[in-house]
Design a protein around this motif. Structure first.
Motif, PDB file in Angstrom:
ATOM      1  N   TRP A  17      39.889  39.981  48.653  1.00 25.76           N
ATOM      2  CA  TRP A  17      38.924  39.242  47.844  1.00 25.76           C
ATOM      3  C   TRP A  17      39.322  37.768  47.917  1.00 25.76           C
ATOM      4  N   ALA A  18      38.388  36.913  48.282  1.00 24.69           N
ATOM      5  CA  ALA A  18      38.695  35.486  48.406  1.00 24.69           C
ATOM      6  C   ALA A  18      37.646  34.656  47.678  1.00 24.69           C
ATOM      7  N   PRO A  19      38.052  33.533  47.119  1.00 25.40           N
ATOM      8  CA  PRO A  19      37.073  32.643  46.477  1.00 25.40           C
ATOM      9  C   PRO A  19      36.082  32.108  47.503  1.00 25.40           C
ATOM     10  N   THR A  20      34.877  31.884  47.044  1.00 24.77           N
ATOM     11  CA  THR A  20      33.871  31.272  47.935  1.00 24.77           C
ATOM     12  C   THR A  20      33.806  29.777  47.672  1.00 24.77           C
ATOM     13  N   ARG A  21      33.224  29.077  48.615  1.00 22.85           N
ATOM     14  CA  ARG A  21      32.944  27.640  48.488  1.00 22.85           C
ATOM     15  C   ARG A  21      34.196  26.801  48.269  1.00 22.85           C
ATOM     16  N   PRO A  62      42.416  28.823  42.011  1.00 23.15           N
ATOM     17  CA  PRO A  62      41.948  29.938  42.846  1.00 23.15           C
ATOM     18  C   PRO A  62      43.064  30.598  43.640  1.00 23.15           C
ATOM     19  N   ILE A  63      42.945  31.919  43.763  1.00 22.78           N
ATOM     20  CA  ILE A  63      43.890  32.689  44.570  1.00 22.78           C
ATOM     21  C   ILE A  63      43.117  33.681  45.432  1.00 22.78           C
ATOM     22  N   VAL A  64      43.771  34.158  46.462  1.00 24.87           N
ATOM     23  CA  VAL A  64      43.257  35.257  47.283  1.00 24.87           C
ATOM     24  C   VAL A  64      43.978  36.529  46.851  1.00 24.87           C
ATOM     25  N   TYR A  65      43.214  37.596  46.686  1.00 23.81           N
ATOM     26  CA  TYR A  65      43.748  38.889  46.255  1.00 23.81           C
ATOM     27  C   TYR A  65      43.686  39.866  47.424  1.00 23.81           C
ATOM     28  N   VAL A  66      44.807  40.502  47.718  1.00 19.18           N
ATOM     29  CA  VAL A  66      44.861  41.529  48.761  1.00 19.18           C
ATOM     30  C   VAL A  66      45.392  42.806  48.130  1.00 19.18           C
ATOM     31  N   SER A  67      44.732  43.922  48.387  1.00 19.73           N
ATOM     32  CA  SER A  67      45.279  45.212  47.963  1.00 19.73           C
ATOM     33  C   SER A  67      45.517  46.065  49.197  1.00 19.73           C
ATOM     34  N   LYS A 105      50.035  37.191  59.109  1.00 19.44           N
ATOM     35  CA  LYS A 105      49.366  36.889  60.368  1.00 19.44           C
ATOM     36  C   LYS A 105      47.918  36.458  60.192  1.00 19.44           C
ATOM     37  N   TYR A 106      47.231  37.018  59.196  1.00 23.72           N
ATOM     38  CA  TYR A 106      45.777  36.845  59.147  1.00 23.72           C
ATOM     39  C   TYR A 106      45.218  36.213  57.872  1.00 23.72           C
ATOM     40  N   ILE A 107      45.993  36.070  56.814  1.00 25.72           N
ATOM     41  CA  ILE A 107      45.401  35.679  55.540  1.00 25.72           C
ATOM     42  C   ILE A 107      44.848  34.254  55.560  1.00 25.72           C
ATOM     43  N   SER A 108      45.330  33.440  56.458  1.00 27.04           N
ATOM     44  CA  SER A 108      44.803  32.066  56.528  1.00 27.04           C
ATOM     45  C   SER A 108      43.320  32.059  56.898  1.00 27.04           C
ATOM     46  N   VAL A 109      42.848  33.108  57.558  1.00 17.00           N
ATOM     47  CA  VAL A 109      41.426  33.214  57.888  1.00 17.00           C
ATOM     48  C   VAL A 109      40.588  33.273  56.606  1.00 17.00           C
ATOM     49  N   PHE A 110      41.190  33.770  55.541  1.00 16.77           N
ATOM     50  CA  PHE A 110      40.497  33.903  54.254  1.00 16.77           C
ATOM     51  C   PHE A 110      40.903  32.788  53.284  1.00 16.77           C
TER      52      PHE A 110
END
Length: 437
Positions: A17-21, A62-67, A105-110
């Motif tokens: 789940w990532a913040p938009t805008r 804002p934060i990015v949530y990963v489960s 490896k990939y979270i920067s994409v989000f």
């Protein structure tokens, strides 16, 4: 026991789940959620990460949530001589580690910042967080830089061969008895057969309760020693962390032992389930520290109420301290002067019949957008849970063992001291160190 939860052989997935805008090029901190479920059930589909991300945006942090999903039950925590020899113990923990590598490896994409990852979990998920902290000599490999634990700490577990009886029964139930290579036979068995065999094994709601059939154990690789011994050896990631409990951790896990009604039966249960090497004098002392007086048992502070059986409140107190409250306090006592730590106690829902401030009830305070949500978001952003929307939460140190305590009633939060049942907890942890599960 049939466990009615979503399950699938294709389980090694993540959700983001990532913040938009967000402004282009923005990188925000990441929280990685590890679900609980006694290391035998559960999944990411049970939790809505959007609640956390939405609140983080409202707070301007804002934060990015990963489960992450990980293998549970026998698929993730098979334990035996055969497993040890093959070097395939604690696969569920290895799955979690691999998920953390994926994040790097990939979270920067989000728009996530891979250098600012906080691992967070509840119950088995919090225990997993703690075990990730003590694994690998305390070296995080740069995979995470902070930890948030709800009802879980380094637990007292012994060698992986302690699970041999469960492994052998599983092999028989899966139709692999007599095979020259039982592990290979299990690998080739249909998932439905394995699921049926797992359902036939003791669960967290069997009489053996917190002496789990499937749980992390010392494998000589991922966990080279009892996690509490690793703490004593200094094998702990040097990162800020939060660790808290619910007041009545043991009530839920004592519902299956209501047939334990006498002192003699209680002694037999403790010896056979948790402390097989404890001496008679050790048991005498333990049961003195955890007396039969129901007004001192769990649910705590409920007087003569909630005595579902003559030993229920006593056993609930014992089990809650052995696996949860005592383990948390032990961890904090060892580490709080070496790194920044905060601790909480949830005493809400005390009026819940039989259960009180039951295990996992604090999840309502975080996935339900309570105060704990704000504390989490602040911690993920600043490595400090404090912020303008919540009461001040002091650090926990050995000189000042302060707990942020969540309460029912008009005063929802207070600062209390972590000194209750002090002699009892010290002794039960001493016994646990000598008798790992």
């Amino acid at each position: 026991m049939q466990l009615v939860t979503p399950n699938s052989e294709d389980c090694l997935t993540l959700n983001v789940w990532a913040p938009t805008r967000l402004p282009e090029g923005t990188k925000v901190p990441v929280v990685a959620w590890i679900f609980g479920g006694g290391f035998e059930n559960g999944g990411t589909s049970m939790y809505d990460g959007g609640i956390i991300v939405t609140r983080s945006v409202e707070l301007g942090k804002p934060i990015v949530y990963v489960s992450m999903n990980y293998r549970v039950s026998a698929l993730g925590f098979l334990a035996s001589e055969e497993v040890k020899a093959a070097g395939v113990g604690n696969i569920g923990l290895q799955d979690q580690r691999q998920a953390l590598r994926w994040i790097q490896k990939y979270i920067s994409v989000f728009n996530g910042d891979p250098s600012k990852v906080t691992i967070w979990g509840e119950s088995a998920g919090a225990i997993s967080v703690a075990l990730q902290m003590v694994a690998n000599g305390g070296n995080t490999e740069g995979l995470f830089h902070a930890a948030f634990m709800e009802s879980g700490s380094p637990i007292p577990v012994g060698d992986i061969t302690h699970g041999q009886k469960f492994h052998d029964a599983f092999v028989v139930a899966a139709g692999c008895e007599g095979s020259s290579d039982t592990l290979q036979c299990l690998r080739e068995a249909p998932f439905a057969t394995l699921q049926q065999a797992m359902d036939a094994s003791p669960s967290i709601f069997s009489p053996s309760s917190l002496d789990l059939a499937w749980m992390p154990r010392v494998d000589g690789t991922f966990l080279p020693d009892d996690p509490q011994q690793l703490v004593l050896q200094g094998s702990v990631a040097n990162i800020p962390f939060v660790s808290g409990d619910c007041d009545d951790e043991g009530t839920l896990f004592s519902l299956t032992t209501l047939n334990v009604t006498t002192e003699e039966q209680l002694r037999d249960y403790i010896t056979s389930t948790y402390l097989p090497a404890a001496s008679s004098s050790d048991l005498d002392k333990l049961l003195t520290l955890y007396p039969a007086d129901i007004t001192q048992g769990s649910p705590y502070d409920t007087g003569i109420l909630n005595a579902l059986s003559p030993q229920f409140k006593r056993l609930a107190s014992l089990q809650g301290d052995l696996v949860f409250q005592g383990a948390r306090r032990f961890f904090l006592q060892q580490q709080s002067d070496k790194q920044n730590t905060w601790s909480f106690l949830s005493k809400r829902l005390k009026g819940l019949p039989g259960l009180g401030s039951v295990h996992a009830s604090d999840l309502l305070n975080i996935y339900g957008s309570g105060e704990l949500t704000d504390y989490l978001v602040n911690f993920v952003n600043n490595l400090n849970p404090n912020g303008p929307t919540v009461p001040y939460w002091p650090k926990y140190t050995t000189a000042s063992v302060q707990l942020l305590t969540f309460l029912d009633g008009l005063v929802p939060v207070a600062i209390t001291t972590d000194t209750y049942r002090q002699e009892a907890m010290e002794f039960i942890i001493q016994l646990a160190l000598a008798n790992p599960l």
